[in-house]
Design an enzyme around this catalytic site. Structure first.
Site, PDB file in Angstrom:
ATOM      1  N   TYR A   1     -17.452   2.112  -0.113  1.00  0.00           N
ATOM      2  CA  TYR A   1     -17.999   1.032   0.693  1.00  0.00           C
ATOM      3  C   TYR A   1     -19.323   1.495   1.309  1.00  0.00           C
ATOM      4  O   TYR A   1     -19.697   2.664   1.209  1.00  0.00           O
ATOM      5  CB  TYR A   1     -17.000   0.621   1.770  1.00  0.00           C
ATOM      6  CG  TYR A   1     -15.873  -0.244   1.237  1.00  0.00           C
ATOM      7  CD1 TYR A   1     -15.872  -1.619   1.435  1.00  0.00           C
ATOM      8  CD2 TYR A   1     -14.811   0.316   0.513  1.00  0.00           C
ATOM      9  CE1 TYR A   1     -14.856  -2.427   0.942  1.00  0.00           C
ATOM     10  CE2 TYR A   1     -13.796  -0.473   0.020  1.00  0.00           C
ATOM     11  CZ  TYR A   1     -13.812  -1.843   0.236  1.00  0.00           C
ATOM     12  OH  TYR A   1     -12.800  -2.620  -0.265  1.00  0.00           O
TER      13      TYR A   1
ATOM     14  N   ARG B   1     -12.431   5.566   9.155  1.00  0.00           N
ATOM     15  CA  ARG B   1     -11.783   5.934   7.893  1.00  0.00           C
ATOM     16  C   ARG B   1     -12.829   6.455   6.910  1.00  0.00           C
ATOM     17  O   ARG B   1     -13.863   5.824   6.703  1.00  0.00           O
ATOM     18  CB  ARG B   1     -11.073   4.726   7.283  1.00  0.00           C
ATOM     19  CG  ARG B   1     -10.131   5.127   6.147  1.00  0.00           C
ATOM     20  CD  ARG B   1      -9.384   3.935   5.582  1.00  0.00           C
ATOM     21  NE  ARG B   1      -8.127   4.365   4.989  1.00  0.00           N
ATOM     22  CZ  ARG B   1      -7.515   3.745   3.991  1.00  0.00           C
ATOM     23  NH1 ARG B   1      -8.038   2.649   3.464  1.00  0.00           N
ATOM     24  NH2 ARG B   1      -6.363   4.186   3.531  1.00  0.00           N
TER      25      ARG B   1
ATOM     26  N   GLY C   1       1.406   1.835   3.360  1.00  0.00           N
ATOM     27  CA  GLY C   1       0.964   0.618   2.697  1.00  0.00           C
ATOM     28  C   GLY C   1       2.069   0.044   1.844  1.00  0.00           C
ATOM     29  O   GLY C   1       2.847  -0.808   2.267  1.00  0.00           O
ATOM     30  N   ARG C   2       2.162   0.549   0.614  1.00  0.00           N
ATOM     31  CA  ARG C   2       3.130   0.001  -0.342  1.00  0.00           C
ATOM     32  C   ARG C   2       4.574   0.134   0.134  1.00  0.00           C
ATOM     33  O   ARG C   2       5.405  -0.746  -0.122  1.00  0.00           O
ATOM     34  CB  ARG C   2       2.961   0.683  -1.693  1.00  0.00           C
ATOM     35  CG  ARG C   2       1.698   0.300  -2.436  1.00  0.00           C
ATOM     36  CD  ARG C   2       1.512   1.164  -3.672  1.00  0.00           C
ATOM     37  NE  ARG C   2       1.319   2.560  -3.322  1.00  0.00           N
ATOM     38  CZ  ARG C   2       1.628   3.590  -4.106  1.00  0.00           C
ATOM     39  NH1 ARG C   2       2.167   3.370  -5.294  1.00  0.00           N
ATOM     40  NH2 ARG C   2       1.407   4.823  -3.723  1.00  0.00           N
TER      41      ARG C   2
END
Length: 251
Positions: free
Chosen positions: A54, A102, A218-219
């Site tokens: 990003y 992050r 997360g998952r």
């Protein structure tokens, strides 16, 4: 219009144009506005996404930042804009809104990429961010147990990225990456997203060694919203394995 530090894509090919210093001023103001809005709304903190290729990460990576105007070149110059964003936010929101930052070594098209080749270089990346006002660091990894600098000998060669982050900065640190699972997230995009449930012995060992303070999931939570409750109550045999279809809950 595609823009970036030097108008380069993650693969090094031309992609749009390089940001001007006026663009950087406008972007910095936009991040500040977003942070102020979060504080006004009642949030306790924000997280800046400076990982995975990003924009903020593109400034840190020497392959996407070849500027020569003070925002590129040395590590200190490459971290200048991300640090300015943090500093401007801190000035606008005051001392009480938590700023989480992050970051990651790897990019979405290159899992071997590094913004820092050594712990010393990592310190040169993180120190300006901490001095600018970051409260918590969130180093993103695909597997939380993998060593950050495996070429080092002894204990240093076993330390994960969260461990190095905490060791260098002393700040509260978040670890992340396949917690409780046996496959990395990127296999999902290859149509092989199913992952079996695993224990957290390695996670506990790292925690007991002081490598991190917080764990991001997360998952595991997508598959099983009661994952943490079951862990706390010793019902790990009831954990639900992550399956490809769980990704549909995001869309």
């Amino acid at each position: 219009e595609s823009v970036g530090p030097s108008g380069l894509g993650l693969d090094g090919t031309p992609a749009g144009r390089a940001l001007t210093t006026a663009d950087l001023d406008a972007l910095r103001d936009a991040w500040v506005d977003a942070a102020v809005n979060a504080k006004t709304t009642g949030f306790d903190g924000i997280e800046l996404h400076g990982a995975h290729g990003y924009l903020l990460d593109q400034f840190l990576w020497e392959r996407t930042n070849i500027r020569s105007d003070g925002y590129g070149g040395t590590i200190e110059a490459r971290v200048r804009f991300p640090a300015e964003v943090v500093s401007a936010i801190r000035e606008a929101v005051g001392p009480d809104l938590a700023i989480v930052y992050r970051y990651a070594q790897w990019k979405s098209n290159d899992y071997t990429a590094r913004i820092a080749a050594t712990p010393e270089e990592l310190a040169r990346v993180l120190t300006p961010l901490v001095e600018a006002g970051v409260d918590v660091l969130h180093p993103s990894t695909r597997r939380h147990w993998e060593p950050a600098f495996p070429e080092l000998s002894g204990v240093d060669g076993e330390l994960g990225l969260a461990g190095w982050t905490r060791k260098i900065t002393g700040l509260p640190t978040i670890t992340v990456g396949s917690v409780g699972l046996d496959k990395v997230f990127t296999t999902t995009f290859a149509g092989k997203g199913d992952s079996n449930v695993t224990g957290i012995d390695r996670l506990l060992k790292q925690y007991e060694a002081g490598e991190f303070d917080i764990v991001a999931l997360g998952r595991a939570l997508l598959a099983d919203p009661e994952w943490v409750r079951k862990l706390r109550e010793g019902r790990t045999d009831e954990h639900i394995a992550y399956r490809q279809e769980h990704l549909k809950t995001l869309t």
